[in-house]
Design a protein around this motif. Structure first.
Motif, PDB file in Angstrom:
ATOM      1  N   ILE A  31       0.858  -1.188   0.000  1.00  0.00           N
ATOM      2  CA  ILE A  31       0.000   0.000   0.000  1.00  0.00           C
ATOM      3  C   ILE A  31       0.894   1.238   0.000  1.00  0.00           C
ATOM      4  N   VAL A  32       0.641   2.139  -0.957  1.00  0.00           N
ATOM      5  CA  VAL A  32       1.491   3.324  -1.109  1.00  0.00           C
ATOM      6  C   VAL A  32       0.619   4.570  -1.086  1.00  0.00           C
ATOM      7  N   LEU A  53      -4.413   2.767  10.388  1.00  0.00           N
ATOM      8  CA  LEU A  53      -2.960   2.593  10.283  1.00  0.00           C
ATOM      9  C   LEU A  53      -2.339   2.392  11.659  1.00  0.00           C
ATOM     10  N   ASP A  54      -2.891   3.022  12.670  1.00  0.00           N
ATOM     11  CA  ASP A  54      -2.391   2.802  14.035  1.00  0.00           C
ATOM     12  C   ASP A  54      -2.588   1.343  14.439  1.00  0.00           C
ATOM     13  N   ASP A 227      -6.584   7.066   5.569  1.00  0.00           N
ATOM     14  CA  ASP A 227      -6.690   6.040   6.603  1.00  0.00           C
ATOM     15  C   ASP A 227      -8.007   5.272   6.485  1.00  0.00           C
ATOM     16  N   SER A 228      -9.086   5.985   6.223  1.00  0.00           N
ATOM     17  CA  SER A 228     -10.377   5.319   6.062  1.00  0.00           C
ATOM     18  C   SER A 228     -10.372   4.377   4.870  1.00  0.00           C
ATOM     19  N   LEU A 229      -9.780   4.817   3.755  1.00  0.00           N
ATOM     20  CA  LEU A 229      -9.734   3.981   2.554  1.00  0.00           C
ATOM     21  C   LEU A 229      -8.871   2.751   2.770  1.00  0.00           C
ATOM     22  N   ILE A 230      -7.762   2.917   3.497  1.00  0.00           N
ATOM     23  CA  ILE A 230      -6.925   1.761   3.812  1.00  0.00           C
ATOM     24  C   ILE A 230      -7.669   0.805   4.737  1.00  0.00           C
TER      25      ILE A 230
END
Length: 516
Positions: A31-32, A53-54, A227-230
């Motif tokens: 993921i970039v 991500l946390d 962050d939401s999309l990840i």
């Protein structure tokens, strides 16, 4: 008893013929994100809202000192996909300006993993020339998508790819955030956007004018949306049933497009977030070792049981996965050439150890054109957000900063040959120690380390003639249309017709020389 033994032997033979070794190969999800440094909650940023991500960091390794090879989009991406520095692979500037790798047959992750039995895919931009060098089986949303259209499709396309077949996969998902334009909200994300009154500028900038706060807030809003999309992507991976056998790697391609960030060799440009999760293989922890994105290719090839590529400058990160003390590198290297040709050209080389960092400016005492270019860009952005009359505002903010910060910006505008920083006591690189007698031994040591690395990696700009010729070639190109139509000569004169003399050597022997 014999019948039981024969039954087990037959079962083993069937499993082997069906490829049990391949089944043990982990999937790879890379993921970039765009243009963001470690401005995440798990890195201690108090303004970041990044719960997904946390959580990923809690489940794996958070590399606290991770760096890209060059703080530019195409240059960085070519480096983590080939495992080479830009001066080794040739993508020294933006693909959209016509810069390209020296050779199409340079080894890279999708090609090596396909040879090891992997399905390969990419969602989002590749941004490297020539694109044909990267034989992905699957490519969706090939544009940069800076308008942030149909953001849910990143996870949707990934879900389709996850379920398409049973072979191990390598998928690279490349999001447009947090690249400018910093759009406050898209498709309801983030749900509660931050405002300028809730944030401050990144400390490495050394200034925090109120007129920039709305822009900085929207940068953080982009990271929140990312962050939401990840989070959606990782949920899709879980739903596929393949998460337990998937290595998830998250990186930024370089730092934020702010003052002393992107397009520099400062920490704000080259230090990035890097998080890795591998269930049952990684002991979750925070890792302080110096790591680079050029380490990703050897790491992934080892994990995938793929054939190693000779001559790569990075090293596999697997020894760091347990969290136990290991012998590791003492020095880490980065570089810079240009971004969009003449507006950003100011070549540099840099080395750091645990405490000190040395930047060598290859065109010392000359004006760095990106200094004024970045200020103009940021002032225009602030004005577009309603800060009327902010033209000249950043110059005023810099002029009214502390003496140390004023000196740092003057140095950035017209840098000397060497910049030396004590990163433990001066983490934002405001105080150049290169001319201080008490640091003379440190200066010489890092100069020696940098020269050795440049010689070892066959840096073409060690040759003054190549530097002079590149300078003339790049500074002659002032706009994107010129760049696209330019047949860049450096791909030949850096190394003659031999091109890249390092990791592609074995490939040249097998395939023969290919005329550019």
């Amino acid at each position: 008893m014999n019948r039981c033994f024969l039954s087990r032997l037959l079962c083993f033979a069937v499993m082997f013929s069906a490829g049990v070794t391949d089944a043990a190969q982990p999937n790879i999800l890379l993921i970039v994100s765009e243009d963001n440094g470690p401005e995440l909650g798990c890195y201690g940023d108090v303004y970041a809202r990044t719960p997904n991500l946390d959580k990923l960091a809690d489940e794996g390794i958070r590399f606290n000192r991770a760096f890209v090879a060059q703080a530019g989009c195409s240059q960085s991406r070519a480096s983590f996909l080939t495992g080479l520095y830009p001066h080794q692979h040739g993508q020294i500037g933006l693909a959209t300006w016509g810069f390209r790798m020296y050779r199409e047959d340079t080894p890279n992750l999708p090609r090596s993993l396909k040879a090891a039995g992997y399905r390969t895919g990419i969602i989002g931009k590749l941004h490297i020339n020539p694109e044909s060098a990267f034989p992905f089986d699957f490519h969706e949303i090939p544009t940069a998508n800076f308008s942030r259209k149909d953001l849910s499709n990143y996870a949707n396309y990934a879900g389709t790819f996850f379920q398409a077949a049973d072979e191990p996969f390598f998928l690279s998902v490349n999001y447009p955030d947090a690249h400018d334009p910093w759009i406050r909200q898209v498709d309801g994300l983030p749900k509660s956007p931050q405002t300028g009154s809730e944030v401050k500028a990144m400390a490495y900038m050394g200034i925090d004018p109120p007129e920039m706060r709305a822009m900085v807030a929207d940068y953080y809003n982009c990271i929140s949306r990312l962050d939401s999309l990840i989070g959606d992507l990782l949920s899709t991976l879980e739903q596929s049933g393949k998460a337990e056998n998937t290595i998830v790697i998250y990186i930024g391609d370089h730092g934020a497009d702010m003052l002393r960030g992107k397009r520099t060799s400062y920490e704000g440009g080259v230090r990035v977030p890097m998080i890795m999760r591998w269930p049952n293989q990684i002991n979750p922890h925070v890792e302080e070792a110096l790591v680079s994105t050029v380490d990703l290719m050897p790491t992934v090839l080892e994990a995938a049981k793929a054939s190693p590529v000779a001559g790569l400058p990075g090293r596999s990160l697997q020894p760091l996965m347990s969290g136990e003390p290991v012998t590791w590198r003492n020095h880490l290297f980065t570089e810079y050439h240009t971004h969009a040709a003449a507006p950003n050209y100011h070549p540099q080389r840099a080395v750091r150890n645990d405490q000190y960092k040395l930047i060598e400016n290859l065109l010392p005492d000359t004006l760095n054109p990106d200094y004024a270019n970045t200020i103009r860009k940021l002032e225009a952005d602030a004005t577009s957000r309603g800060e009327k009359g902010f033209s000249g505002g950043l110059h005023n903010a810099i002029a009214n900063a502390t003496a140390e910060v004023v000196a740092a910006y003057a140095l950035m505008e017209t840098p000397p040959r060497y910049e030396l920083y004590d990163l433990q006591n001066d983490p934002y690189e405001f105080h150049n120690l290169a001319t201080s007698p008490e640091y003379a031994a440190t200066l010489v040591d890092l100069q020696d380390q940098l020269t050795h690395w440049r010689e070892q990696t066959k840096d073409p700009l060690l040759d003054p003639k190549s530097l002079q010729r590149l300078t003339a070639e790049v500074t002659a190109v002032t706009n994107k249309s010129e760049g696209k139509s330019t047949q860049w000569g450096y791909v030949d004169y850096f190394f003659g017709k031999e091109s890249n003399p390092t990791a592609v050597e074995s490939s040249k022997k097998k395939k023969g020389k290919k005329k550019q």
